[in-house]
Scaffold this active site. Structure first.
Site, PDB file in Angstrom:
ATOM      1  N   SER A   1       0.845  -1.178   0.000  1.00  0.00           N
ATOM      2  CA  SER A   1       0.000   0.000   0.000  1.00  0.00           C
ATOM      3  C   SER A   1       0.891   1.242   0.000  1.00  0.00           C
ATOM      4  O   SER A   1       1.682   1.435  -0.911  1.00  0.00           O
ATOM      5  CB  SER A   1      -0.945  -0.039   1.199  1.00  0.00           C
ATOM      6  OG  SER A   1      -1.952   0.927   1.092  1.00  0.00           O
TER       7      SER A   1
ATOM      8  N   HIS B   1      -7.735  -5.241  -0.984  1.00  0.00           N
ATOM      9  CA  HIS B   1      -6.480  -4.546  -0.730  1.00  0.00           C
ATOM     10  C   HIS B   1      -5.560  -5.337   0.196  1.00  0.00           C
ATOM     11  O   HIS B   1      -4.342  -5.240   0.101  1.00  0.00           O
ATOM     12  CB  HIS B   1      -6.781  -3.173  -0.130  1.00  0.00           C
ATOM     13  CG  HIS B   1      -5.568  -2.308   0.021  1.00  0.00           C
ATOM     14  ND1 HIS B   1      -4.737  -1.993  -1.040  1.00  0.00           N
ATOM     15  CD2 HIS B   1      -5.031  -1.692   1.115  1.00  0.00           C
ATOM     16  CE1 HIS B   1      -3.750  -1.212  -0.613  1.00  0.00           C
ATOM     17  NE2 HIS B   1      -3.898  -1.028   0.680  1.00  0.00           N
TER      18      HIS B   1
END
Length: 703
Positions: free
Chosen positions: A556, A671
């Protein structure tokens, strides 16, 4: 409080389709077509790339061993079933080989204390997925207070941030026929009463912000269609989003909180009294953590009156409801301390928080005492991380977990109203051999002279000649702290085989409070990148490892960090894994939820910030004649937060330039890559095989 910000950081609908004019102006990009997240042409490209990467990594004889060991650890039956207290009972989401997506189950508090509790399964996600033809991923529950008999179960298809909400009856153990059932959206909901919800979601055209989050809050009554919901508050399309929650304390005080997130870090906090929403006099950079004894509990990230930044504070609810009152400090962190932003909880009569001294944790309890507060530290082992797992809403009992790099996790029961030390009720068995391992903490001097701490786990007898294969990771953003933790998979697959591990506490995180984060925000971000590179050089100077033996990874925002380190300092790394990353920093605002992070990274609409973004953007920093270590880039198709677009385009640019790389995109998992335990084990095994190839060499070198 339901922490919307944490899910957005660290990890519904995609961002608004109409990006800003400045973003749209980047038209010379030949790989914009790869931004079509689930388009047929991009997915065909992904399939080709996956075949190439898997044919190499899965063919390595070490892959099967790594995968088997990772899966055994991830699915082990003797894992700690992390509890959630709802009412008087203990709930748990459990995944194993028979239930890879998980079962949600319940037992009594007394039975939970036994070595083998008697669990009752409430929801079998694998069976539900099979029956409905969707891959449901658990995202949690929000239960009605004070009776806690009905809950809204949050389910995501494939792991996206978008969720469906379904009403579940804890007494019957089933979904409620004709109950609340909100279709997929990025949404927040909570209970006003047994027949009423407060909800922010996609209500139709024009109700999502540019970041793709809801900004319209409505009241939804039982039995009425979503279209009949009554609007009570509206933000703007330029906000990040508007998120409601309902807080209650043991005395029956209730606060209906509306958080209008104007940027990622700044918010208006409002209280709704049933007729109107009143803005509370609070700093813009603040988190609401709950309600205790009729007082609103907050953590500040900026000074406010007599309350310093990074402090716990309280405001009488009666004052807050009328838009008045002054904050009272509960606890102020010192210069080398921090209150972990994600680890503040309220019990029926107290506030409990994880407080770190030089990145070493302890738990503190704060109880009201007259107009002030009394604090004390819980009696816990030293030099470990402390994670607050769950606590009663009406009482003061709860559970916390302590762990360290070589100390398996222990689940401990505490009573915030008692002076008795927390009691270990469950312990994770060792997953790897720690004999001969040591944990050391060092500091590296960064480009501006700041001393940046980091931890190293390595064999005590390791040679100091730079020959030890070493993995280093960091996050460096959003005021998220990286603290010591026990990882059975890293220990078994890497440390036990003679490797070393480094956790870097670089700026951008919250290890030393808001100032540590602020030091690297927006155009100051180069300091974060310099911190990480400085730690690598310090490792070399100490003889712990060398450039050819150092592998780095991060996901991320940490994936952005890896992309920058690859392009700015290719000479420092032997291997780089870039996970679910941001990499195109000139178009990030128009990809997935990118517009929500302008307060962290800056915007191309601001000339000074655009210039910095253009300079540091890994996608734009790649050079045809660059001498980069071959990176391993992986992402997931279902990631609707950062999006797979960044990783795809970066790999495509490397291919265009004839640069070596590996790319893999998993089709599920969102994610966090958490669709099921098998996916997590596979991703770990692929990554570790890559590191073994780059840092150790041929398969014959692995033990």
């Amino acid at each position: 409080m339901k922490r919307w910000w944490f899910a957005m950081a660290a990890a519904g609908a995609l961002a608004a389709s109409t990006a800003s004019a400045q973003i749209a102006a980047v038209t010379d990009d030949p790989y914009i077509w790869l931004e079509d997240r689930e388009g047929a042409k991009p997915l065909a490209w992904v399939e080709t790339e996956n075949k190439r990467t898997l044919s190499r990594l899965e063919a390595d004889p070490r892959y099967d061993t790594f995968h088997r060991e990772a899966l055994e650890i991830a699915s082990a039956e003797d894992r700690i079933p992390m509890p959630q207290i709802i009412g008087s009972r203990i709930f748990n989401l459990w995944r194993d080989k028979a239930h890879p997506q998980g079962i949600w189950r319940v037992t009594s508090a007394a039975d939970f204390a036994h070595a083998q509790p008697n669990w009752t399964t409430l929801i079998d996600l694998d069976a539900l997925s099979k029956a409905e033809g969707k891959k449901w991923v658990w995202k949690g529950v929000v239960c009605r207070e004070p009776d806690e008999k009905r809950c809204l179960v949050s389910l995501s298809e494939g792991g996206e941030d978008a969720t469906t909400l379904r009403e579940f009856d804890l007494e019957t153990g089933s979904f409620v026929d004709g109950g609340f059932d909100l279709p997929a959206s990025k949404q927040n909901a909570d209970w006003i009463d047994a027949d009423t919800l407060i909800v922010s979601r996609d209500w139709g055209e024009g109700t999502l912000t540019k970041s793709g989050y809801p900004y319209v809050v409505k009241i939804l009554k039982r039995g009425e269609p979503i279209a009949a919901a009554r609007e009570i508050y509206r933000g703007t399309t330029d906000d990040i989003g508007v998120f409601p929650s309902v807080e209650m304390d043991a005395q029956g005080h209730r606060a209906v909180v509306i958080t209008r997130a104007k940027t990622f870090f700044t918010s208006d906090i409002l209280l709704w009294d049933g007729a109107k929403a009143t803005k509370v006099p609070l700093p813009e950079r603040v988190d609401v953590n709950g309600l205790v004894d009729g007082r609103l509990i907050v953590r500040t990230s900026e000074p406010w009156g007599k309350v310093p930044e990074g402090a716990l504070a309280a405001l009488p609810l009666s004052d807050a409801m009328r838009g008045a009152g002054e904050l009272t400090t509960i606890f102020a962190a010192g210069p080398r301390q921090s209150i972990d932003r994600s680890n503040v909880r309220v019990t029926g009569n107290a506030v409990i928080a994880s407080v770190y001294d030089n990145v070493r944790g302890r738990a503190m309890v704060f109880t009201p005492e007259g107009a002030g507060w009394r604090g004390r530290a819980l009696d816990l082992p030293d030099n470990l991380s402390v994670d607050l797992v769950t606590a009663e809403h009406r009482g003061d009992r709860g559970y916390l977990a302590v762990s360290g790099f070589t100390t398996p996790t222990r689940l401990m029961a505490f009573d915030a109203a008692s002076s008795t030390a927390p009691l270990a009720v469950k312990s994770l068995p060792p997953r790897f051999d720690v004999s001969g391992l040591v944990v050391e903490q060092f500091e590296a001097r960064s480009s501006d002279g700041t001393k940046v701490p980091y931890f190293v786990v390595h064999r005590e007898d390791a040679p100091k000649d730079g020959s030890t294969p070493t993995l280093m990771t960091a996050y460096g953003g959003f005021e998220v702290s990286n603290t010591p933790y026990y990882s059975g998979i890293t220990g078994k697959l890497w440390l036990e085989r003679g490797g070393a591990f480094v956790l870097a506490n670089i700026r951008g995180g919250g290890e030393f409070g808001p100032a540590w984060h602020e030091a690297g925000r927006k155009t100051k971000r180069q300091l974060i990148f310099d911190d990480f590179a400085s730690i690598a050089r310090d490792l070399f100077a100490r003889g712990i490892t060398s450039a050819s033996k150092l592998g780095i990874y991060g996901g991320s925002n940490g994936g952005l960090l890896m992309g920058v380190e690859l392009t700015q300092h290719p000479e420092l790394w032997g291997a780089v894994t870039i996970q679910v990353p941001l990499l195109d920093m000139l178009r990030y605002e128009g990809i997935a939820a990118g517009a929500s992070w302008v307060d962290e990274y800056g915007s191309v609409s601001v000339p000074e910030e655009r210039a910095f973004l253009a300079k540091m953007s890994p996608y734009h920093a790649l050079r045809k004649d660059g001498r980069y270590p071959e990176p391993y880039i992986w992402t997931t198709t279902k990631d609707d937060r950062v999006g797979p677009q960044h990783a795809r385009k970066f790999a495509a640019r490397m291919k265009e330039y004839g640069l070596p790389y590996l790319f893999y995109e998993d089709t599920a998992g969102g994610h966090s890559g958490d669709a099921d335990i098998a996916q997590g084990a596979r991703l770990q095994a692929l990554q570790m095989t890559y590191f073994a190839q780059k840092l150790i060499g041929s398969a014959g070198a692995a033990r």
